[in-house]
Motif scaffolding. Structure first.
Motif, short mmCIF file in Angstrom:
data_model
loop_
_atom_site.label_atom_id
_atom_site.label_comp_id
_atom_site.label_asym_id
_atom_site.label_seq_id
_atom_site.Cartn_x
_atom_site.Cartn_y
_atom_site.Cartn_z
N HIS A 262 -18.03 -77.77 -6.04
CA HIS A 262 -19.38 -77.26 -6.34
C HIS A 262 -20.29 -78.40 -6.79
CE1 HIS A 262 -18.61 -73.01 -5.67
NE2 HIS A 262 -17.36 -73.32 -6.00
N SER A 263 -21.59 -78.14 -6.68
CA SER A 263 -22.54 -79.23 -6.90
C SER A 263 -22.89 -79.43 -8.38
CB SER A 263 -23.84 -78.95 -6.14
OG SER A 263 -24.46 -77.78 -6.65
N VAL A 264 -22.83 -78.34 -9.16
CA VAL A 264 -23.21 -78.37 -10.59
C VAL A 264 -24.64 -78.93 -10.75
CG1 VAL A 264 -22.32 -78.80 -12.93
CG2 VAL A 264 -20.76 -78.86 -11.00
N ILE A 265 -25.52 -78.49 -9.86
CA ILE A 265 -26.92 -78.93 -9.96
C ILE A 265 -27.85 -77.83 -10.44
CG2 ILE A 265 -26.76 -80.81 -8.25
CD1 ILE A 265 -28.24 -78.81 -6.32
N SER A 266 -27.31 -76.62 -10.69
CA SER A 266 -28.21 -75.51 -11.05
C SER A 266 -29.01 -75.79 -12.33
CB SER A 266 -27.44 -74.19 -11.16
OG SER A 266 -26.29 -74.38 -11.94
N ASN A 270 -33.07 -75.56 -11.99
CA ASN A 270 -33.78 -74.53 -12.75
C ASN A 270 -34.72 -75.11 -13.81
OD1 ASN A 270 -32.29 -72.86 -11.18
ND2 ASN A 270 -30.95 -72.11 -12.79
N GLN A 303 -27.17 -70.71 -0.32
CA GLN A 303 -27.23 -70.38 -1.74
C GLN A 303 -28.62 -70.67 -2.29
OE1 GLN A 303 -24.52 -68.82 -2.62
NE2 GLN A 303 -23.66 -69.51 -0.67
N TYR A 360 -20.49 -74.02 -18.00
CA TYR A 360 -20.48 -73.91 -16.54
C TYR A 360 -19.28 -73.13 -16.05
CZ TYR A 360 -20.14 -75.05 -11.60
OH TYR A 360 -20.06 -74.95 -10.23
N HIS A 363 -19.62 -69.76 -9.07
CA HIS A 363 -20.07 -68.41 -8.74
C HIS A 363 -18.92 -67.38 -8.74
CE1 HIS A 363 -22.80 -65.47 -7.16
NE2 HIS A 363 -21.92 -65.16 -6.23
N ARG A 366 -17.73 -66.51 -12.15
CA ARG A 366 -18.67 -65.63 -12.86
C ARG A 366 -18.60 -64.21 -12.30
NH1 ARG A 366 -24.17 -69.29 -13.97
NH2 ARG A 366 -23.13 -71.27 -13.70
N ASP A 394 -27.44 -73.10 -16.97
CA ASP A 394 -28.48 -72.86 -15.96
C ASP A 394 -29.16 -71.51 -16.13
OD1 ASP A 394 -26.57 -71.00 -15.14
OD2 ASP A 394 -25.93 -72.15 -13.40
N ALA A 395 -28.93 -70.83 -17.29
CA ALA A 395 -29.34 -69.42 -17.38
C ALA A 395 -30.77 -69.21 -17.87
CB ALA A 395 -28.37 -68.68 -18.29
N GLU A 400 -30.70 -65.19 -13.81
CA GLU A 400 -29.49 -64.60 -14.42
C GLU A 400 -29.46 -63.08 -14.29
OE1 GLU A 400 -27.63 -62.29 -17.28
OE2 GLU A 400 -29.75 -62.77 -17.44
N ASN A 403 -28.54 -61.55 -10.89
CA ASN A 403 -27.13 -61.86 -10.61
C ASN A 403 -26.20 -61.00 -11.47
OD1 ASN A 403 -26.40 -64.00 -8.61
ND2 ASN A 403 -27.98 -65.14 -9.71
P1 FAD Z 1 -23.18 -74.36 -6.06
O1 FAD Z 1 -22.05 -73.45 -5.78
O2 FAD Z 1 -22.98 -75.79 -5.80
O3 FAD Z 1 -24.45 -73.80 -5.25
C1 FAD Z 1 -25.61 -74.61 -5.02
C2 FAD Z 1 -26.83 -73.99 -5.64
O4 FAD Z 1 -27.12 -72.74 -5.07
C3 FAD Z 1 -26.73 -73.72 -7.14
O5 FAD Z 1 -26.98 -74.88 -7.90
C4 FAD Z 1 -27.78 -72.65 -7.35
O6 FAD Z 1 -29.05 -73.21 -7.58
C5 FAD Z 1 -27.80 -71.91 -6.02
N1 FAD Z 1 -27.08 -70.64 -6.11
C6 FAD Z 1 -25.82 -70.38 -5.74
N2 FAD Z 1 -25.54 -69.07 -5.91
C7 FAD Z 1 -26.65 -68.51 -6.42
C8 FAD Z 1 -27.00 -67.20 -6.82
N3 FAD Z 1 -26.14 -66.17 -6.71
N4 FAD Z 1 -28.22 -67.00 -7.34
C9 FAD Z 1 -29.10 -68.01 -7.48
N5 FAD Z 1 -28.83 -69.28 -7.11
C10 FAD Z 1 -27.63 -69.51 -6.57
N6 FAD Z 1 -27.24 -69.11 -11.31
C11 FAD Z 1 -28.16 -69.73 -12.06
O7 FAD Z 1 -28.76 -70.71 -11.63
N7 FAD Z 1 -28.46 -69.27 -13.32
C12 FAD Z 1 -27.83 -68.19 -13.85
O8 FAD Z 1 -28.11 -67.80 -14.98
C13 FAD Z 1 -26.84 -67.54 -13.08
N8 FAD Z 1 -26.18 -66.45 -13.56
C14 FAD Z 1 -25.23 -65.84 -12.79
C15 FAD Z 1 -24.59 -64.70 -13.31
C16 FAD Z 1 -23.64 -64.06 -12.54
C17 FAD Z 1 -22.97 -62.83 -13.08
C18 FAD Z 1 -23.31 -64.55 -11.27
C19 FAD Z 1 -22.29 -63.85 -10.45
C20 FAD Z 1 -23.94 -65.66 -10.76
C21 FAD Z 1 -24.91 -66.32 -11.50
N9 FAD Z 1 -25.60 -67.45 -11.01
C22 FAD Z 1 -26.56 -68.05 -11.77
C23 FAD Z 1 -25.39 -67.91 -9.63
C24 FAD Z 1 -24.31 -69.00 -9.45
O9 FAD Z 1 -23.12 -68.60 -10.07
C25 FAD Z 1 -24.77 -70.35 -9.99
O10 FAD Z 1 -26.02 -70.68 -9.43
C26 FAD Z 1 -23.81 -71.45 -9.60
O11 FAD Z 1 -22.52 -71.14 -10.07
C27 FAD Z 1 -24.28 -72.77 -10.15
O12 FAD Z 1 -23.31 -73.76 -9.95
P2 FAD Z 1 -23.50 -74.92 -8.89
O13 FAD Z 1 -24.77 -75.62 -9.16
O14 FAD Z 1 -22.24 -75.73 -8.90
O15 FAD Z 1 -23.64 -74.10 -7.56
#
Ligand code: FAD
Ligand code: DLZ
Ligand code: SF4
Length: 509
Positions: A262-266, A270, A303, A360, A363, A366, A394-395, A400, A403
């Motif tokens: 995963h990228s961990v860029i959220s 945000n 995503q 962190y 997805h 969570r 990222d919340a 949030e 989701n």
């Molecule tokens: P990666 O898996 O690398 O994905 C790349 C990017 O895609 C993320 O950085 C994010 O910006 C976007 N993305 C992916 N899935 C979603 C999604 N479902 N909704 C919106 N953007 C998405 N994401 C948040 O940014 N803030 C939150 O508060 C948040 N709360 C969540 C709560 C629940 C119950 C669930 C199921 C998901 C939630 N997510 C949230 C969506 C997702 O879990 C995270 O965006 C993601 O895990 C962030 O990690 P990453 O950057 O490694 O994502």
């Protein structure tokens, strides 16, 4: 003489954010403030607060470096008014400003506070998204159901991302079916780039430790990027090392591999340190250069231009009451193990433990572990919502709430998800290595060792039968349940009732 204040919130750290675009560098004063109201509307994870305060301080310096005048209030400034409205009024009184320019916040609570300020506030739409609120409204208008997949295709056409002459690159819109592989135990994952704290970050870490040390979550080690340059390096590192495997292992979970591919860029997206289009174009370029396969790049871009934009559209379309929805009428309390109390469920212990350490979880952790359990156990979705809003770096409510309340808890009645995301232990076993070594038996449906997810899964289906049995995506689940013999079904339900009783009494599970 200053005539206008320009509000920049902690998640608006982009040099071209709407209020700055509308402002005048020579005569307006930028207001940024670390305030207790924002730092405590939920008990945020200490890493989340530290990330934002450090990034805010650095962004304020960046603005000053490019010619803006900035009035920055630190949390421990003796004159700190404690809230965003309070700080705006204080600054307005200090310098005689008669108007505030603001980028519309990502939360109804703050939007309403700004609307009610005694000084006029012009709120500009936050245009750091690829789909405006009006465009989303137009897309949604007249549709009976809103499905992310339809929205996503529209966004692909509109942005031109992964499009070849009007057709989707690779011949398909969606490679989701190729993104469900279980990760091998020896998977080589380098994880996100870590940034050792500099002086600014160290100072913030001391402040956060002193003021928020009692919140759930481990503050140190702290390795997040805290400015645009670092966030871009974190993105480049992901594109190079993890994007190629992102597709295959997107849904996988492994104990000890907290980030997988995963990228961990959220947090950076945000807070405004990265721009969504910049991120997607960089991923597309990696595919064009042959550095990452189509299933990875399509999955990643989906995503961002799909889910991320879709949930934001839903949040603003549905209005301020959205986080209070509870169509399934769930009222149970969130079990103490969400806040770190011991549990014998290894999957939950892993996800909560990494959430505590990293602020962190990816997805599927969570959705299919933490969220799945809360839904199966009938926890009040608002309490679940507050947990998610607190514990992840990222919340923010706009992303949030849809989701959690929508996708994960089905509390909106199916606006975000076409069926509830419930699964028995078999799903977790298929996608992870958590069940190996768990105190429970993932194959058992009855008896003291039965996996709690198995018991509660059937109980959920049974208690919500009237709502879900005709859902075409759930017919098969009910068929399987109905094929079980009567005495076995009674045994499963009795086991689930006992488990729910233990949860209600706060006994360990
Ligand atoms: P990666 O898996 O690398 O994905 C790349 C990017 O895609 C993320 O950085 C994010 O910006 C976007 N993305 C992916 N899935 C979603 C999604 N479902 N909704 C919106 N953007 C998405 N994401 C948040 O940014 N803030 C939150 O508060 C948040 N709360 C969540 C709560 C629940 C119950 C669930 C199921 C998901 C939630 N997510 C949230 C969506 C997702 O879990 C995270 O965006 C993601 O895990 C962030 O990690 P990453 O950057 O490694 O994502
Ligand atoms: C999340 C957060 C925190 C912890 N602290 C601040 C702060 O002190 N000052 C600030 O301007 N913003 C903060 N934020 C972000 C806001 O809560 C966010 O802008 C709103 O929730 C809207 O998304
Ligand atoms: Fe989780 Fe059940 Fe597997 Fe244990 S057996 S890790 S509780 S899914």
């Amino acid at each position: 003489m200053v005539t206008r204040l320009v509000l920049v919130l902690g998640d608006q750290l982009s040099p071209n954010v709407a209020a700055l675009q509308a402002a005048d560098r020579d005569s307006d004063l930028v207001v940024m403030a670390e305030v207790m109201d924002e730092a405590s509307y939920v008990r945020h994870h200490p890493k989340k607060i530290a990330f934002l305060f450090a990034a805010m301080r650095k962004f304020a310096r960046e603005l000053e470096g490019s010619g803006w005048r900035v009035a920055y209030t630190r949390l421990d400034d003796p004159d700190n008014a404690g809230s965003i409205p309070g700080e705006l009024l204080r600054r307005a009184a200090e310098c005689g400003a008669r108007e505030v320019l603001a980028t519309r916040p990502g939360e109804w609570r703050l939007i309403r506070l700004l609307e009610n300020l005694p000084v006029p506030v012009r709120q500009f739409e936050d245009d750091r998204f690829l789909c405006s609120e009006a465009e989303f409204r137009a897309w949604a208008g007249g549709r009976k159901v809103l499905r992310m997949e339809h929205f996503y295709r529209e966004m692909r056409r509109r942005t031109g991302l992964l499009m070849e002459g009007g057709e989707p690159a690779g011949g398909r819109w969606n490679f989701d079916h190729e993104n469900r592989r279980r990760a091998p135990a020896d998977i080589a994952c380098v994880g996100p780039l870590a940034f050792p704290p500099d002086d600014t970050v160290e100072e913030v870490l001391d402040l956060v430790a002193a003021r928020f040390g009692g919140n759930f979550g481990r503050l140190r080690p702290f390795t997040f990027a805290t400015d645009r340059g670092e966030a871009r390096r974190a993105l480049a590192h992901f594109l190079r090392h993890s994007l190629p495997g992102f597709g295959d292992y997107q849904d996988a979970m492994l104990a000890g591999h907290r980030f997988l591919c995963h990228s961990v860029i959220s947090p950076y997206l945000n807070a405004g340190l990265l721009d969504p289009l910049e991120v997607c174009l960089a991923a597309e370029a990696a595919w064009k250069a042959g550095a990452a396969p189509i299933n990875a790049v399509e999955g990643f871009i989906r995503q961002i231009i799909g889910w991320r934009e879709f949930v934001r559209g839903i949040y603003f379309l549905e209005g301020p009451d959205y986080p209070r929805r509870n169509v399934l009428k769930h009222t149970a309390r969130l079990p103490a193990f969400y806040w770190g109390a011991p549990t014998r469920m290894r999957c939950v212990a892993e996800v909560v433990g990494q959430t505590r350490d990293e602020a962190y979880a990816h997805h599927i952790q969570r959705l299919m572990v933490a969220g799945n359990f809360a839904l199966l156990a009938g926890v009040d979705p608002h309490e679940v919502h507050e947990w998610y809003l607190s514990v992840y770096a990222d919340a923010y409510e706009w992303v949030e709430a849809p989701n959690t309340v929508g996708m994960s808890q089905f509390a909106d009645g199916g606006i975000v998800a076409s069926k509830p995301y419930v699964a028995s232990g078999a799903y977790i076993d298929r996608m992870s290595d958590y069940c190996d070594g768990c105190a429970y038996d993932v194959t058992a449906r009855t008896g003291a060792a039965a996996c709690p997810f198995n018991l509660l899964y059937w109980h959920f289906l049974d208690r919500h039968r009237a709502r879900f049995e005709r859902n075409p995506r759930m017919v098969q689940m009910y068929r399987t349940w109905d094929r079980m013999d009567e005495s076995r079904r009674r045994e499963v339900l009795a086991g689930a009732e006992r488990l729910l009783g233990r949860l209600a009494r706060g006994e360990p599970v």
